[in-house]
Design a protein around this motif. Structure first.
Motif, mmCIF file in Angstrom:
data_model
loop_
_atom_site.group_PDB
_atom_site.id
_atom_site.type_symbol
_atom_site.label_atom_id
_atom_site.label_comp_id
_atom_site.label_asym_id
_atom_site.label_seq_id
_atom_site.Cartn_x
_atom_site.Cartn_y
_atom_site.Cartn_z
ATOM 1 N N VAL A 176 -9.528 60.888 15.352
ATOM 2 C CA VAL A 176 -10.935 61.143 15.674
ATOM 3 C C VAL A 176 -11.265 62.633 15.627
ATOM 4 O O VAL A 176 -12.413 63.014 15.369
ATOM 5 N N LEU A 177 -10.243 63.481 15.846
ATOM 6 C CA LEU A 177 -10.501 64.924 15.833
ATOM 7 C C LEU A 177 -10.918 65.415 14.451
ATOM 8 O O LEU A 177 -11.472 66.500 14.308
ATOM 9 N N GLU A 178 -10.614 64.615 13.411
ATOM 10 C CA GLU A 178 -10.946 65.044 12.050
ATOM 11 C C GLU A 178 -12.397 64.732 11.688
ATOM 12 O O GLU A 178 -12.872 65.117 10.630
ATOM 13 N N LEU A 236 -5.424 60.981 17.344
ATOM 14 C CA LEU A 236 -5.811 62.282 16.776
ATOM 15 C C LEU A 236 -6.767 62.122 15.600
ATOM 16 O O LEU A 236 -7.469 63.074 15.230
#
Lengths: 211, 211, 211, 211
Positions: free
Chosen positions: B33-35, B31
């Motif tokens: 990478v979603l930031e 997750l």
């Protein structure tokens, strides 16, 4: 004393490494869809079909990245038919490799966003191709580390199968280096090349290279 | 009567605990990478490369958090080579630990957002360092709970291996307490220290400390 | 003929059901963090610490939902120490239960958003409590289905252990029905009650109720 | 020589294929919730309950997609009670199938967004139905590939069970082709049909069709 625990620890080792890797592969592959945004209804009365059509780079990026990650997973799976042990260094190489695999949704979104913008297109595709190259290089390094002196191979693995896989894995860094080089010349040629690679790996194997 | 079920339940126990933990580790790590947000095309004609360059705190945060979670996973994996049973309290300590592990994408995004803002930088890094410290403390507590009187250890685990791991795990809370203290003095020094810790744990182990 | 395949299929059945459920539990629990948004830097010069402080309902919701999902996972785990077979209906009840578990990030975000808005607070907490109640009811139904005539129990499971778990599971629907009723009277009282339940289930078990 | 490794590799093969698929199924099913957006507080003083009520297509889409993915998972599970081996082509067909499964959150969000917009409704439902049809077709193709000459079946699988499953799987493409055709006539009829299919597969099986 300690023998039973040692043996089962040894056996269990690649089990959890594979489970953790499967987790990261399957999540990275599934997160790709989050980067395709639903188009908002417009005032101008443009039909939805047209709005979706303009999104084609996002769909193409989804397919290319999905198939490529799927192939990597299948390749990882093959590797662990021969590798039966793991050590600290190999686990860290694996974490490094997964760091680039799970990074893929970002360059995929970058390409989807900038493929139709002449200004950023080249930079976006360069980063996309560089990520694939990084994965191929670390992967190949991890494999070389694992097979040196049969370090992490199973007990009864035939040398011929190891050599066949070594030859197959050596192609990866070269093929993705070409892709990376192409990204500086022509983003379109680079993406076509990456698509050909994905197709090539996904197509039915000839018997002689099957592992 | 009931013996077979009890034994297999006992054996199955850490299996599912490990599977659930592997799930949380691999999702939290993916997750991250979603930031990292794709920069929007600008009117000003700033090249994409420059826009990406300004995002470096997001990339640095991704790498630091990814490697640290990867190391925690490897450490969890080592722990469960020796721990072979689980009970309610240990499972709850594990859930508590995972609560902070899966919280990590938030402070990572906080640092990525505020690292270049003098106003919020210190607060962001303090929260980032505090999360790492919390994980190290709960981790160490769970380990101490598990080994007390050999409570959850496997049958044939050597005392020497347990002691070696105890010494190794005791370093964590101290090292991350230093990181937390540094975050109040200098955010930069704190992040450098956390980076050194990640490198230290990721580097090849000396033979004497290998478990 | 077919005996070997049948037996291993039977054994494998709960294995995949548990793996799929573990996947959904661990993803739902990890997605919770995505609902906590990083506050944007403000013009007014408000310190970051103050902005984070105003976010406390998001953090409280994260903790309450995380611990509750963690407890459900631990409970699921206990259930499958006794249940060793599965059939179509049980798998569908399980999917139904997971549908509400993986829905939890939504009501959690709803509560985080509306806890400080007098207008929507009550509706948000009602939906949050209703989701917990639905999980408890379906869970209890699935358990009753599985143990009827020992349908899906393992071979050598003691009746006393089944009865102990039945008594424990019967508490859930009642406890969460009280929570749901409280949400119509006072959102604050409801959340305190849900917090007490989480603590109660997470705390060390007394020996007599241990399964 | 090599026999032990070969056999265990063969056995391990569907294990990882199932684990990877379970990962993708459980993540795709859990990501669905991210497409339901929390309504922002409005100035107009509209009660939250009314705002949520207007969101009903998002909730209906969540339920329909969740149940359908859950049924697909259960079906995948059944398939692998009979399939015990895997090869490159089967793995690639599986990756292709998962590509459409993990795409589902996108058409689900599309339907949720456009169900109440007369302009885009039909296009959205067409894409939703097409995704289901694609999954059913690839699925059926993978199954036919696996059973040809018993290629990937277990050792002692009864022909009657294979035939029963073949008949059951043949219904899928036909049923979803009807759904796809309906989407061009009436989006509402198409969604009702897809709902009926989900119910039909989720309902208790008659003994004669049970596998």
């Amino acid at each position: 004393v300690g023998w039973v625990a040692d043996v089962s620890a040894e056996l269990g080792e690649t089990g959890r490494l594979e489970a953790f890797s499967d987790g990261v592969f399957s999540i990275a592959i599934t997160l790709l869809v989050l980067e395709i945004k639903v188009p908002q209804p417009t005032q101008s009365g443009e039909p939805l079909a047209a709005a979706l059509w303009r999104q084609w780079p996002a769909f193409a990026g989804y397919v290319l990245s999905f198939v490529t990650i799927g192939i990597m997973w299948a390749s990882h799976h093959k590797m662990f038919m021969l590798i039966r042990k793991s050590d600290h260094n190999f686990r860290m190489l694996n974490v490094l490799c997964l760091m680039f695999v799970s990074f893929l949704p970002y360059p995929t979104a970058l390409v989807a966003q900038y493929l139709r913008e002449p200004a950023g297109r080249k930079t976006a595709v360069e980063i996309y191709a560089a990520t694939f190259l990084a994965i191929a290089l670390i992967w190949y390094g991890a494999w070389r580390y694992a097979i040196r002196d049969g370090r992490l191979l199973g007990e009864h693995v035939e040398a011929a199968r190891v050599d066949a896989l070594s030859r197959q894995y050596a192609v990866g860094p070269a093929a993705y280096a070409i892709g990376f080089a192409l990204s500086f010349v022509s983003p379109a040629a680079c993406l076509v090349w990456l698509g050909i690679l994905a197709l090539f790996y996904a197509l039915p194997e000839r018997r002689s290279t099957r592992v």
